[in-house]
Structures are given as structure tokens and as C-alpha cells.
Design a protein around this motif. Sequence first.
Motif, PDB file in Angstrom:
ATOM      1  N   LEU A   1      24.831  45.876  35.697  1.00 18.47           N
ATOM      2  CA  LEU A   1      26.096  46.116  36.380  1.00 18.47           C
ATOM      3  C   LEU A   1      27.193  46.567  35.416  1.00 18.47           C
ATOM      4  N   ALA A   2      27.119  46.091  34.174  1.00 19.11           N
ATOM      5  CA  ALA A   2      28.162  46.420  33.199  1.00 19.11           C
ATOM      6  C   ALA A   2      27.983  47.797  32.576  1.00 19.11           C
ATOM      7  N   GLY A   3      26.872  48.498  32.904  1.00 24.82           N
ATOM      8  CA  GLY A   3      26.718  49.855  32.391  1.00 24.82           C
ATOM      9  C   GLY A   3      25.527  50.051  31.489  1.00 24.82           C
ATOM     10  N   GLY A   4      24.725  49.006  31.319  1.00 27.42           N
ATOM     11  CA  GLY A   4      23.511  49.146  30.518  1.00 27.42           C
ATOM     12  C   GLY A   4      23.779  49.090  29.024  1.00 27.42           C
ATOM     13  N   ARG A   5      22.685  49.069  28.268  1.00 31.11           N
ATOM     14  CA  ARG A   5      22.788  49.007  26.810  1.00 31.11           C
ATOM     15  C   ARG A   5      23.242  50.355  26.235  1.00 31.11           C
ATOM     16  N   LYS A   6      24.034  50.296  25.190  1.00 31.25           N
ATOM     17  CA  LYS A   6      24.489  51.502  24.513  1.00 31.25           C
ATOM     18  C   LYS A   6      23.526  51.836  23.374  1.00 31.25           C
ATOM     19  N   VAL A   7      23.170  53.085  23.263  1.00 31.98           N
ATOM     20  CA  VAL A   7      22.266  53.526  22.196  1.00 31.98           C
ATOM     21  C   VAL A   7      23.109  53.948  21.003  1.00 31.98           C
ATOM     22  N   ALA A   8      22.859  53.330  19.869  1.00 33.98           N
ATOM     23  CA  ALA A   8      23.623  53.646  18.663  1.00 33.98           C
ATOM     24  C   ALA A   8      23.080  54.917  18.036  1.00 33.98           C
ATOM     25  N   GLU A   9      23.949  55.927  17.922  1.00 36.02           N
ATOM     26  CA  GLU A   9      23.551  57.194  17.328  1.00 36.02           C
ATOM     27  C   GLU A   9      24.576  57.609  16.271  1.00 36.02           C
ATOM     28  N   GLY A  10      24.129  58.472  15.373  1.00 34.78           N
ATOM     29  CA  GLY A  10      25.046  59.033  14.394  1.00 34.78           C
ATOM     30  C   GLY A  10      25.502  58.067  13.326  1.00 34.78           C
ATOM     31  N   MET A  11      24.710  57.037  13.027  1.00 35.27           N
ATOM     32  CA  MET A  11      25.089  56.067  11.997  1.00 35.27           C
ATOM     33  C   MET A  11      24.054  56.046  10.873  1.00 35.27           C
ATOM     34  N   GLU A  12      23.545  57.238  10.531  1.00 36.09           N
ATOM     35  CA  GLU A  12      22.549  57.311   9.482  1.00 36.09           C
ATOM     36  C   GLU A  12      23.082  56.802   8.150  1.00 36.09           C
ATOM     37  N   TRP A  13      24.419  56.924   7.944  1.00 30.86           N
ATOM     38  CA  TRP A  13      25.007  56.458   6.689  1.00 30.86           C
ATOM     39  C   TRP A  13      24.784  54.970   6.471  1.00 30.86           C
ATOM     40  N   LEU A  14      24.618  54.229   7.567  1.00 31.35           N
ATOM     41  CA  LEU A  14      24.428  52.775   7.448  1.00 31.35           C
ATOM     42  C   LEU A  14      23.061  52.458   6.837  1.00 31.35           C
ATOM     43  N   HIS A  15      22.157  53.420   6.896  1.00 29.11           N
ATOM     44  CA  HIS A  15      20.803  53.181   6.377  1.00 29.11           C
ATOM     45  C   HIS A  15      20.675  53.586   4.910  1.00 29.11           C
ATOM     46  N   SER A  16      21.744  54.143   4.347  1.00 34.73           N
ATOM     47  CA  SER A  16      21.754  54.500   2.922  1.00 34.73           C
ATOM     48  C   SER A  16      22.680  53.521   2.200  1.00 34.73           C
ATOM     49  N   PHE A  17      22.096  52.574   1.531  1.00 32.19           N
ATOM     50  CA  PHE A  17      22.855  51.476   0.971  1.00 32.19           C
ATOM     51  C   PHE A  17      23.681  51.943  -0.223  1.00 32.19           C
ATOM     52  N   SER A  18      24.857  51.368  -0.380  1.00 35.91           N
ATOM     53  CA  SER A  18      25.823  51.841  -1.377  1.00 35.91           C
ATOM     54  C   SER A  18      25.394  51.566  -2.806  1.00 35.91           C
ATOM     55  N   ASP A  19      24.508  50.616  -3.042  1.00 37.97           N
ATOM     56  CA  ASP A  19      24.113  50.314  -4.407  1.00 37.97           C
ATOM     57  C   ASP A  19      22.848  51.085  -4.779  1.00 37.97           C
TER      58      ASP A  19
END
Length: 326
Positions: free
Chosen positions: A308-326
Motif C-alpha cells: 500500500l505504501a508504494g512497494g520497495r525502492k530499488v537502489a540504483e546509481g550508487m556504484e561509488w558506495l562499492h568502491s571503498f575510500s581506503d
Amino acid sequence: MASEARLASEARSAAEAKLTAESKLTAEALVTAVLPTALPSVTPDRPAAAPRPKKRKPVAVIERATVELADPLAPVVVRASGLVKRFGPTTAVSGVDLEVRAGSFYGIVGPNGAGKTTTLSMITGLLRPNAGSIHVHGIDVWAKPVQAKRLIGVLPDRLRLFDRLTGAQLLYYSGTLRGLDNRAVRERSADLAAAFGLEDALNRLVADYSAGMTKKIALACAMIHSPRVLVLDEPFESVDPVSAVNVTEILQKYVASGGTVLLSSHGMDLIQRVCDHVAIIVQGTVLASGTIAEVRGSATLEERFIELAGGRKVAEGMEWLHSFSD
């Protein structure tokens, strides 16, 4: 003559001592009756050997094994019709209708910003609606606010307490504000402190309480006058699991005795486990309401809510989060 003078002097001394003691007792009693500053004990002062007139029942001793549905023929004790609330150009609540029957454990769920807190604030007389009406036990909350609020105990969102008082003083203030006499306030404070596990904290400032303890003392203040309806906004937020179970038992016993609970929560499992009715509010509108079984259908309440609330949101465009800063 000397003997008579000595006897007269002793009599005067005894009379003066008695008068001083009585004056001191009267002054102490007056201060205690207004508002004790320390409140070393929330139980009435009695001689150590004096028997108690009767044994009080603890607030919570019974746990319902299963959720029992409220009597469908029970009177409607909270009726909200066509509630609308606007904040400038934003409509927070748009035509909400709710019916809560006596003896019901009624839950309201919805995403952040759905209008749950705004709805509960209007029901309890804390926020005036732009349109619509609210009746509690047949009393118009906004036409007769004093009479309606006598029947309601409120745990609001974003607690604002007199936190420079001790827990005992806050309970005392809440009870006397509701018209309870000194003895009733102290006895009920003792019961509530024991039920919520706050005995050791009563003489500490509320400002020094943890978030969970603050929530529990606020709930105790909402219950001290034994209201017919409890309206609780996120009562289990910041409360540890053990305390949450204890609070749930207290509320279940209250409902089993004929009280009515209307609460909001983000905990779907909790709502499904303890409530008999539920309403799902999304964007200020009730999308589904009824018994838990009616609302969830063949799914879980969480799955129905997400649908009813609109379903789950698909996270896209966050590839930078998978490249760790260290």
C-alpha cells in the motif's frame, strides 16, 4: 510557695514544647500536601506496625495468550470523521475517518510523514483540525475540550516533560493536575513505579533519565488518572526489549479490563502481535482499516503495508558506495 512556682514553671514549659511540636507538624504537613521537594517515598507515611487497609492489585499480572478481538457490538469510543489538517500549502491529513470501539487495542501504521502523529494530535485536542470532527465517548473534543480530555491519557510524540523534577515529583504533579488527592497519587505512583521498574529512579531528575526511562515515566503519567482511552504515539520507541514486554503486558491488562488503546508504531510485528485492529495511513489518507486479518489478507501485515505504501525502492546509481575510500 517555691514548690508552687516550680510546678507552674514546669507546666508552662511543657505547654510551650507541645505548641512548638504541633506548629512544626502542621508546617511540615502543609509543605508535603502542596509538593514535596524530595519525596523520599511515594507511599503514604504510616507507623511501621500499622496494617494496610487492603492489598492493592498490581498493575500488570495477566498476559493474554492470543489477541482477542474487540466486541464488534461495543460502543465506538473514538470517532474521527473527515479530519483534514493543512500546514500552509502542505496537506498533512486528508479526510481521515477512524472508529475505535471500547476494549480495542487499535494500531495505526504508516511511513514517516504519513500523518500519524498529526492525526493523533487532533484526536487528543493538541492540534486543531482545519475540517472534520472528533468525538471521545460521545463528547466533541473541540466543543467540550475539558470534559473530553478527562477521559484521555496521552503519550505524545517528541516528549516535553518537566525534566527538572524528579520522577516522583512528575508523577505527583500529573496526578494532582488530574484532581487526585494526596493519598491516591502516592499509592498509584508506587504501583506504577513498581510496574515500570522505576522504583530506584524516582528520586532522580527526569533530565538524567535514559530515553527509555523517560518514555516509561511519561507513560506512567498518562495512566495515573485511570483514563478510559490511552492515545500513545510510538510508545515503544527507545524502549529495551524487556521493558517493551512489560509495557505490553500492562497495556493488555488495561484493555482486558475495558480500557481502549490507540497507538502508532513502526513495528509491524508488534502491531500484528498485540493489536486487534489496524489502520494503514499513507500520505494523510487511510488506505486500509479493520481487523488485523482483514487488512493483511493472505500476506503478512508488513507485506501488505509495503504494497500500500508504494512497494520497495530499488537502489540504483550508487556504484561509488562499492568502491571503498581506503
